[in-house]
Design an enzyme around this catalytic site. Structure first.
Site, PDB file in Angstrom:
ATOM      1  N   GLU A   1       4.491 -11.352  13.135  1.00 54.65           N
ATOM      2  CA  GLU A   1       3.711 -10.452  12.278  1.00 54.65           C
ATOM      3  C   GLU A   1       4.518 -10.013  11.050  1.00 54.65           C
ATOM      4  O   GLU A   1       3.978  -9.924   9.952  1.00 54.65           O
ATOM      5  CB  GLU A   1       3.233  -9.229  13.068  1.00 54.65           C
TER       6      GLU A   1
ATOM      7  N   GLU B   1       0.025  -5.271  -0.252  1.00 52.56           N
ATOM      8  CA  GLU B   1       1.348  -5.200  -0.862  1.00 52.56           C
ATOM      9  C   GLU B   1       2.378  -5.093   0.259  1.00 52.56           C
ATOM     10  O   GLU B   1       2.062  -4.654   1.356  1.00 52.56           O
ATOM     11  CB  GLU B   1       1.481  -3.968  -1.763  1.00 52.56           C
TER      12      GLU B   1
ATOM     13  N   GLU C   1       6.591  -3.784   0.414  1.00 56.90           N
ATOM     14  CA  GLU C   1       7.690  -3.269  -0.407  1.00 56.90           C
ATOM     15  C   GLU C   1       8.619  -2.391   0.415  1.00 56.90           C
ATOM     16  O   GLU C   1       8.248  -1.877   1.466  1.00 56.90           O
ATOM     17  CB  GLU C   1       7.135  -2.466  -1.578  1.00 56.90           C
TER      18      GLU C   1
END
Length: 152
Positions: free
Chosen positions: A73, A125, A127
């Protein structure tokens, strides 16, 4: 309520069947920077918690070891390779996810601290985020509780 015998010799409630919780895993990747500790987080692409930050994770596939699932994952959602998963927390409140009863194992994983995450799969996204900057309302579900554990 009547009982019935299972093939394995156990006993189950006849009217209940097997309605077990789903099993999920979440990857906690951390790194130190000059400002403090950063966590590798994704922004959820879909409901529930669309647009909220979360640890990369997902469901364990049938026949899959959870330690393998958490690394899979992590790679699918961030493009970052992880190793050496260690259980950090388990969350299993039946109301923790609006979809169904989901138990999640949160694993601390080692990653290359210079890795540049790239969003994939369920992530809009991916990050590195300074954990001191995170507010409860920024995070999906009960992931804020895990952030609080990390802060301690």
């Amino acid at each position: 309520m009547p009982l019935r015998h299972t093939r394995s010799g156990g006993v189950a409630l006849a009217d209940e069947g097997f309605r077990n919780p789903a099993l999920a895993v979440d990857a906690i990747a951390l790194r130190k920077c000059s400002l403090g500790i950063e966590a590798l987080l994704i922004t959820r692409k879909a409901e529930p918690w669309k647009g909220k930050l979360a640890f990369p994770g997902g469901f364990v596939d049938r026949g899959e070891d959870p330690e393998v699932a958490v690394l899979r994952e992590l790679m699918e959602e961030t493009g970052v390779s992880g190793s050496n998963p260690e259980v950090f927390a388990v969350r299993g409140d039946p109301g923790r996810d609006p979809r169904q009863h989901i138990v999640s194992i949160f694993y601390k994983v080692e990653v290359d601290e210079d890795a540049g995450p790239v969003a994939g799969d369920d992530a809009a996204e991916a990050e590195w985020v300074l954990i001191e900057d995170l507010e409860c309302e920024d995070l999906a579900g009960d992931h804020n509780e895990v952030i609080e554990q990390i802060r301690k």
